[in-house]
Design a protein around this motif. Structure first.
Motif, mmCIF file in Angstrom:
data_model
loop_
_atom_site.group_PDB
_atom_site.id
_atom_site.type_symbol
_atom_site.label_atom_id
_atom_site.label_comp_id
_atom_site.label_asym_id
_atom_site.label_seq_id
_atom_site.Cartn_x
_atom_site.Cartn_y
_atom_site.Cartn_z
ATOM 1 N N ALA A 1 -3.924 -13.774 20.083
ATOM 2 C CA ALA A 1 -4.178 -13.880 21.519
ATOM 3 C C ALA A 1 -5.489 -13.196 21.894
ATOM 4 C CB ALA A 1 -3.021 -13.255 22.294
ATOM 5 N N ILE B 1 -2.692 -20.012 22.468
ATOM 6 C CA ILE B 1 -1.927 -18.830 22.910
ATOM 7 C C ILE B 1 -2.946 -17.749 23.235
ATOM 8 C CG2 ILE B 1 -0.188 -17.118 22.265
ATOM 9 C CD1 ILE B 1 0.872 -19.244 20.238
ATOM 10 N N ALA C 1 2.760 -8.855 17.319
ATOM 11 C CA ALA C 1 1.722 -9.394 18.208
ATOM 12 C C ALA C 1 0.536 -9.993 17.470
ATOM 13 C CB ALA C 1 1.247 -8.292 19.162
ATOM 14 N N TYR D 1 -2.492 -15.218 25.742
ATOM 15 C CA TYR D 1 -1.979 -13.970 26.301
ATOM 16 C C TYR D 1 -0.666 -13.579 25.634
ATOM 17 C CZ TYR D 1 -5.167 -15.322 30.062
ATOM 18 O OH TYR D 1 -6.275 -15.705 30.777
ATOM 19 N N VAL D 2 -0.527 -12.289 25.368
ATOM 20 C CA VAL D 2 0.749 -11.694 24.984
ATOM 21 C C VAL D 2 1.074 -10.630 26.024
ATOM 22 C CG1 VAL D 2 1.848 -10.104 23.348
ATOM 23 C CG2 VAL D 2 0.675 -12.145 22.504
ATOM 24 N N VAL E 1 2.860 -15.519 25.660
ATOM 25 C CA VAL E 1 4.074 -15.139 24.937
ATOM 26 C C VAL E 1 4.531 -13.780 25.458
ATOM 27 C CG1 VAL E 1 5.001 -14.473 22.680
ATOM 28 C CG2 VAL E 1 3.544 -16.491 22.894
ATOM 29 N N ASP F 1 6.888 -10.669 24.727
ATOM 30 C CA ASP F 1 7.568 -9.974 23.631
ATOM 31 C C ASP F 1 7.460 -10.827 22.374
ATOM 32 O OD1 ASP F 1 8.125 -7.776 25.231
ATOM 33 O OD2 ASP F 1 10.078 -8.549 25.827
ATOM 34 N N THR F 2 7.144 -10.176 21.262
ATOM 35 C CA THR F 2 6.509 -10.910 20.161
ATOM 36 C C THR F 2 7.366 -11.124 18.916
ATOM 37 O OG1 THR F 2 5.645 -8.924 19.065
ATOM 38 C CG2 THR F 2 4.317 -9.851 20.869
ATOM 39 N N TYR G 1 -0.170 -13.951 16.822
ATOM 40 C CA TYR G 1 -0.478 -14.964 17.833
ATOM 41 C C TYR G 1 -1.978 -15.174 18.029
ATOM 42 C CZ TYR G 1 4.466 -14.426 18.817
ATOM 43 O OH TYR G 1 5.837 -14.377 18.694
ATOM 44 N N THR H 1 12.235 -13.791 22.927
ATOM 45 C CA THR H 1 10.820 -13.990 23.246
ATOM 46 C C THR H 1 10.728 -15.060 24.318
ATOM 47 O OG1 THR H 1 10.014 -13.340 21.052
ATOM 48 C CG2 THR H 1 8.591 -14.792 22.336
ATOM 49 N N ALA I 1 7.320 -13.686 13.807
ATOM 50 C CA ALA I 1 6.659 -14.382 14.911
ATOM 51 C C ALA I 1 6.282 -15.810 14.540
ATOM 52 C CB ALA I 1 5.416 -13.610 15.341
ATOM 53 N N ILE J 1 -3.778 -8.759 25.123
ATOM 54 C CA ILE J 1 -2.432 -8.199 25.105
ATOM 55 C C ILE J 1 -2.298 -7.352 26.362
ATOM 56 C CG2 ILE J 1 -0.795 -6.714 23.894
ATOM 57 C CD1 ILE J 1 -2.205 -7.455 21.293
#
Length: 317
Positions: free
Chosen positions: A93, A72, A88, A74-75, A47, A49-50, A91, A36, A57, A96
């Motif tokens: 986020a 956080i 995912a 953005y993924v 981040v 890849d999760t 997080y 990651t 995670a 994504i």
């Protein structure tokens, strides 16, 4: 079967490293398990890849919180494989992000791939019950190039060609010459090429090299922290893909069936690459896909749990 299916016998826990590449870039690596990437901007974290489950995670999040309290937001999904995206939800986020090609692959084969991967890699899907129902869907897609500004930090998301999948995305920090390659590059770990484009992959690696990265976070293996190590990672991945393609093409030209091509290719590559992580796991998938591409399937066929086990029985039974 003479060998345990795929990586079902791989139960050994790996040592995690959280490597600082700059004030803005970190690599979460674990001795050849999926990596990651972490990018810390002025006002937010991305981040890349999760990990495979939300529970797994949590260890990434814990390490991020040791170095920053920024949200956080953005993924990035570098590609669609379940082991990269099913964590995912942990997080929280805002967005994504994935290439449009990656979203198209999720629509086409996401459910089958999820079942296939969980069956192959039980250790990498610890606490799989923590994965929410359904698939991980991007909220933003792009084609070719997208630039994000995390305050003053420029993050370029780039599609530089097909390789590991048709949707591969890399993240590039041009101000610092740091590249997050996803599974387009591996280091001391065998590339999984079951959904690959063997003819395209070497040129795509040349396109990555043309950026002249000084540091690189591969999809698997240790973070590469010098230009020399980056070149080694690019060259090793390129050599492996070229060697598989050359061996399989020769077998097809000689009129050999898949079983014979597999055994000959395995024997030819084992002395050079057999010490790489997941070599025995990847080779049946890699040679099957390469044989397909060299014969009658320019695009990868969908792997299902049933196709996985039938293929393994045919080649390793």
């Amino acid at each position: 079967m003479s060998k345990a299916f795929a990586s079902q016998a791989d139960l050994e826990e790996k040592q995690v490293s959280f490597t600082k590449l700059s004030d803005n870039a970190y690599a979460y690596t674990a001795e050849g398990d999926p990596n990651t990437g972490v990018i810390i901007g002025d006002d937010a974290v991305m981040v890349l890849d999760t990990q495979a489950t939300p529970v797994m995670a949590q260890d990434v999040i814990r390490r991020i919180r040791e170095v920053t309290d920024k949200p956080i937001k953005y993924v990035l999904m570098t590609h669609y494989h379940a082991v990269r995206v099913l964590g995912a939800s942990a997080y929280g986020a805002d967005h994504i992000i994935a290439s449009q090609d990656t979203r198209d692959l999720i629509v086409e084969r996401g459910e089958q791939d999820k079942a296939s991967e969980i069956g192959r890699f039980p250790r990498l899907f610890r606490n799989v019950e923590s994965v929410p129902a359904g698939l991980t869907w991007p909220t933003i897609t792009f084609t070719g190039k997208m630039t994000l500004w995390l305050g003053s930090l420029e993050v370029q998301l780039l599609q530089l060609g097909r390789g590991h999948t048709k949707g591969d995305t890399v993240a590039w920090l041009p101000q610092q010459k740091i590249l997050f390659s996803g599974d387009l590059v591996e280091f001391d770990a065998t590339p999984y090429a079951g959904d690959a484009y063997f003819k395209d992959w070497p040129q795509t690696l040349d396109n990555l090299a043309a950026l002249k990265p000084e540091k690189l976070v591969p999809g698997r293996g240790a973070a590469l922290t010098t230009p020399e190590a980056v070149q080694q990672g690019l060259a090793g991945t390129r050599d492996f893909i070229a060697d598989v393609w050359r061996q399989v093409q020769a077998g097809v030209a000689a009129g050999h069936d898949l079983n014979t091509v597999y055994k000959n290719t395995y024997a030819a590559l084992q002395p050079k690459y057999g010490h790489w992580v997941i070599f025995d796991h990847c080779m049946p998938f890699d040679v099957t896909r390469c044989y397909d591409e060299a014969t009658q399937h320019p695009d990868p066929r969908i792997w299902t749990a049933e196709r996985d086990t039938q293929m393994w029985k045919t080649l390793e039974g």
